[in-house]
Design an enzyme around this catalytic site. Structure first.
Site, PDB file in Angstrom:
ATOM      1  CB  THR A   9      -0.955   0.034   1.207  1.00  0.00           C
ATOM      2  OG1 THR A   9      -0.212   0.215   2.414  1.00  0.00           O
ATOM      3  CG2 THR A   9      -1.769  -1.254   1.290  1.00  0.00           C
ATOM      4  CB  SER A  12       2.554   6.323  -5.799  1.00  0.00           C
ATOM      5  OG  SER A  12       1.780   6.902  -4.758  1.00  0.00           O
ATOM      6  N   GLY A  14       7.841   7.823  -1.722  1.00  0.00           N
ATOM      7  CA  GLY A  14       9.275   7.604  -1.739  1.00  0.00           C
ATOM      8  C   GLY A  14       9.693   6.264  -1.156  1.00  0.00           C
ATOM      9  CB  SER A 136       6.324   7.017  12.416  1.00  0.00           C
ATOM     10  OG  SER A 136       7.038   8.189  12.760  1.00  0.00           O
ATOM     11  CE1 TYR A 149       2.663  10.044  10.013  1.00  0.00           C
ATOM     12  CE2 TYR A 149       4.494  10.360  11.529  1.00  0.00           C
ATOM     13  CZ  TYR A 149       3.978   9.817  10.365  1.00  0.00           C
ATOM     14  OH  TYR A 149       4.778   9.035   9.562  1.00  0.00           O
TER      15      TYR A 149
END
Length: 241
Positions: A9, A12, A14, A136, A149
């Site tokens: 997923t 596209s 980086g 992350s 986030y």
């Protein structure tokens, strides 16, 4: 040798693009998910055409309530999932609009959960299968001005740990990779001065590169990691240990 299929997923972006390049080089056929950047996917498919693997593009908006279903219904044979879709959200918690909060939770938490739910029967039919979530560093330690986030990435880490225990008896391994600061277009939002200050905080003195996340992903998907599950691997240059 039987062909293996991996869903990526956010292929596209980086990091997603680098993961796709590495896995195609390793001989995996790929479902390349994207939302808006069709051009990047077409360019990548052209670039990887000589890899002698099957490349299947799938468009779906995973920040919408039905996006996960559109994606999952286009998946057939499957050996592994790389959950890489994501977007950042900067600002004080008091500045976060309710619509943004809902979209971020859908994209990072609800959609990955429901993708897993829909696709697990396909993975269970395999002798060996694996799921890798790209989370992350902020899901591990949290970041001021990025509370939203940090929250959704922390949820992804908990998802990895819980799901790994549930799926281990079914020979499905589940791991996460928590990147630190990686040199991708997302970092272009920072000024050169901010980037210089950021790199000074990282013990290795530089940002990570997308291929370093891709190499870690390939390792976790491989049989070299056959006894590793439920782990969040920090790839951050020593920034958080």
């Amino acid at each position: 040798m039987e062909q293996k299929y991996v869903l990526i997923t956010g292929a596209s972006g980086g990091i997603g693009r680098s993961i796709a390049q590495k896995l195609a080089a390793d001989g995996y056929s790929l479902y390349l998910h994207y939302n808006k950047n069709e051009q990047a996917i077409m360019e990548m498919m052209s670039e990887l055409a000589s890899s002698n693997v099957e490349l299947i593009p799938i468009q779906a908006d995973l920040s919408s309530k039905d996006g996960y279903r559109k994606l999952a219904e286009n998946i057939f044979s499957l050996d592994a999932i790389v959950l890489n879709s994501g977007s950042s959200a900067y600002g004080l918690i008091t500045d976060m609009e309710e619509e943004l909060v809902e979209a971020m939770v859908q994209l990072h938490v609800t959609s990955p959960f429901l993708i897993g739910k829909m696709l697990l029967p396909k993975l269970m039919n395999k002798k060996h299968a694996s799921i890798v979530a790209i989370t992350s560093i902020w899901g591990q330690t949290g970041a001021s001005y990025e509370v939203l986030y940090s929250m959704v990435k922390g949820a992804q880490n908990a998802f990895v740990k819980a799901l790994s225990k549930e799926l281990a008896p079914s020979r499905i391994r589940v791991n996460g990779i928590a990147p630190g600061a990686i040199s991708t277009p997302m970092m272009e939002e920072f000024s050169p001065e901010d980037l210089q200050h950021l790199q000074a905080e990282i013990p290795m003195g530089r940002m990570g590169l997308p291929h370093e996340i891709a190499e870690t992903t390939a390792f976790l998907l491989s049989e070299k990691a056959s006894y590793i599950t439920g782990q969040i691997i920090g790839v951050n240059g020593g920034w958080y240990t």
